[in-house]
Design a protein around this motif. Structure first.
Motif, PDB file in Angstrom:
ATOM      1  N   VAL A  47       0.864  -1.177   0.000  1.00  0.00           N
ATOM      2  CA  VAL A  47       0.000   0.000   0.000  1.00  0.00           C
ATOM      3  C   VAL A  47       0.902   1.228   0.000  1.00  0.00           C
ATOM      4  CG1 VAL A  47      -1.829   1.265   1.187  1.00  0.00           C
ATOM      5  CG2 VAL A  47      -1.749  -1.246   1.340  1.00  0.00           C
ATOM      6  N   VAL A  48       0.625   2.159  -0.919  1.00  0.00           N
ATOM      7  CA  VAL A  48       1.396   3.397  -1.024  1.00  0.00           C
ATOM      8  C   VAL A  48       0.454   4.571  -0.798  1.00  0.00           C
ATOM      9  CG1 VAL A  48       2.804   4.866  -2.501  1.00  0.00           C
ATOM     10  CG2 VAL A  48       3.026   2.373  -2.654  1.00  0.00           C
ATOM     11  N   ALA A  49       0.767   5.400   0.204  1.00  0.00           N
ATOM     12  CA  ALA A  49      -0.043   6.582   0.498  1.00  0.00           C
ATOM     13  C   ALA A  49       0.836   7.814   0.364  1.00  0.00           C
ATOM     14  CB  ALA A  49      -0.636   6.486   1.899  1.00  0.00           C
ATOM     15  N   PHE A  50       0.679   8.522  -0.752  1.00  0.00           N
ATOM     16  CA  PHE A  50       1.373   9.792  -0.935  1.00  0.00           C
ATOM     17  C   PHE A  50       0.536  10.885  -0.258  1.00  0.00           C
ATOM     18  CE2 PHE A  50       2.923   7.697  -5.008  1.00  0.00           C
ATOM     19  CZ  PHE A  50       4.207   7.481  -4.527  1.00  0.00           C
ATOM     20  N   PRO A  61       3.866  -4.513   3.188  1.00  0.00           N
ATOM     21  CA  PRO A  61       4.610  -3.250   3.217  1.00  0.00           C
ATOM     22  C   PRO A  61       3.687  -2.066   2.934  1.00  0.00           C
ATOM     23  CG  PRO A  61       5.052  -4.414   1.164  1.00  0.00           C
ATOM     24  CD  PRO A  61       4.195  -5.318   1.989  1.00  0.00           C
ATOM     25  N   ILE A  62       3.766  -1.060   3.788  1.00  0.00           N
ATOM     26  CA  ILE A  62       2.974   0.163   3.607  1.00  0.00           C
ATOM     27  C   ILE A  62       3.934   1.350   3.652  1.00  0.00           C
ATOM     28  CG2 ILE A  62       1.189   1.665   4.561  1.00  0.00           C
ATOM     29  CD1 ILE A  62      -0.232  -0.779   5.627  1.00  0.00           C
ATOM     30  N   PHE A  63       3.838   2.204   2.646  1.00  0.00           N
ATOM     31  CA  PHE A  63       4.665   3.413   2.571  1.00  0.00           C
ATOM     32  C   PHE A  63       3.776   4.636   2.685  1.00  0.00           C
ATOM     33  CE2 PHE A  63       6.265   7.020   0.170  1.00  0.00           C
ATOM     34  CZ  PHE A  63       7.547   7.176   0.686  1.00  0.00           C
ATOM     35  N   ILE A  64       4.135   5.550   3.585  1.00  0.00           N
ATOM     36  CA  ILE A  64       3.443   6.830   3.703  1.00  0.00           C
ATOM     37  C   ILE A  64       4.485   7.943   3.589  1.00  0.00           C
ATOM     38  CG2 ILE A  64       1.876   8.270   5.047  1.00  0.00           C
ATOM     39  CD1 ILE A  64       1.107   5.781   6.666  1.00  0.00           C
ATOM     40  N   GLU A 123       4.252  -3.732   7.796  1.00  0.00           N
ATOM     41  CA  GLU A 123       5.625  -3.202   7.834  1.00  0.00           C
ATOM     42  C   GLU A 123       5.565  -1.786   7.261  1.00  0.00           C
ATOM     43  OE1 GLU A 123       8.403  -4.640   8.951  1.00  0.00           O
ATOM     44  OE2 GLU A 123       7.462  -6.544   9.504  1.00  0.00           O
ATOM     45  N   VAL A 124       5.474  -0.798   8.132  1.00  0.00           N
ATOM     46  CA  VAL A 124       5.180   0.576   7.704  1.00  0.00           C
ATOM     47  C   VAL A 124       6.445   1.427   7.650  1.00  0.00           C
ATOM     48  CG1 VAL A 124       3.772   2.633   8.111  1.00  0.00           C
ATOM     49  CG2 VAL A 124       2.921   0.377   8.826  1.00  0.00           C
TER      50      VAL A 124
END
Length: 203
Positions: free
Chosen positions: A121-124, A146-149, A176-177
């Motif tokens: 998950v990608v949160a820009f 995996p989560i990217f913010i 896994e943030v």
């Protein structure tokens, strides 16, 4: 089923799929243009279009009642999109969500309300939606998703405090943030963020 714009491989040929979720006032076509900067050569790329170019009417930390009906409809649209991908034979652990701004908030909210192993998950610039964070609203286990913010540390719309609180809640649910807060004040998607997800998520 609401309108979905598509790029990349057909679902029947792809082994992975990504759902791109546009921001307030934007369009499915605008977020689709981002895909040319991402390592998505073997993906089916789907971008649903929000009614009136907005997923919910008020800010993501506004009164829950104000956003309730539109937010439920938007979450249902994402569930319909995910169901189409699953029916094509692509498992959930190969489904990715990516959103910007309002779309980033929606992607995190949908993932948390449907927590299980996702591809990523990608949160820009986004955080979990709600007047207050309510951990009881979310169940399930991300199983290492995996989560990217990424965001400005002083974004006008999305406070860093809510980003960090969201990240902590998602970690407790087994994700896994990675949070990257930048010193600029721009409400945008940065080259550094693109590089990060290309080298660590879309590989």
């Amino acid at each position: 089923m609401s309108e979905i714009k598509r790029k990349g491989l057909p679902l029947t040929e792809a082994k992975k799929a990504i759902v791109l979720i546009h921001g307030r006032g934007a369009t499915a076509d605008s977020i689709l243009s981002l895909s040319s900067h991402l390592n998505l050569t073997d993906y089916a790329i789907l971008a649903p279009q929000a009614n009136g170019n907005s997923w919910y009417p008020f800010g993501f930390m506004a009164s829950d009642n104000g956003n309730k009906v539109s937010l439920e409809q938007s979450l249902k649209m994402l569930e319909e999109t995910r169901s189409e991908i699953l029916k094509a034979g692509i498992p959930n652990e190969r489904i990715y969500l990516l959103g910007f701004s309002q779309g980033a908030c929606l992607s995190l909210e949908f993932a948390a309300q449907n927590a299980r192993k996702f591809g990523g998950v990608v949160a820009f610039t986004g955080g979990l939606i709600g007047e207050k964070l309510d951990a009881e609203k979310y169940t399930g286990d991300f199983s290492g998703t995996p989560i990217f913010i990424g965001s400005s540390s002083r974004d006008f719309h999305v406070p860093a405090k809510r980003i960090n609180e969201s990240a902590e809640l998602l970690r407790k649910m087994g994700a896994e943030v990675t949070v990257k807060l930048y010193e600029d004040s721009d409400h945008t998607i940065r080259t550094d963020e693109i590089d990060w997800i290309n080298h660590r998520m879309f590989i």
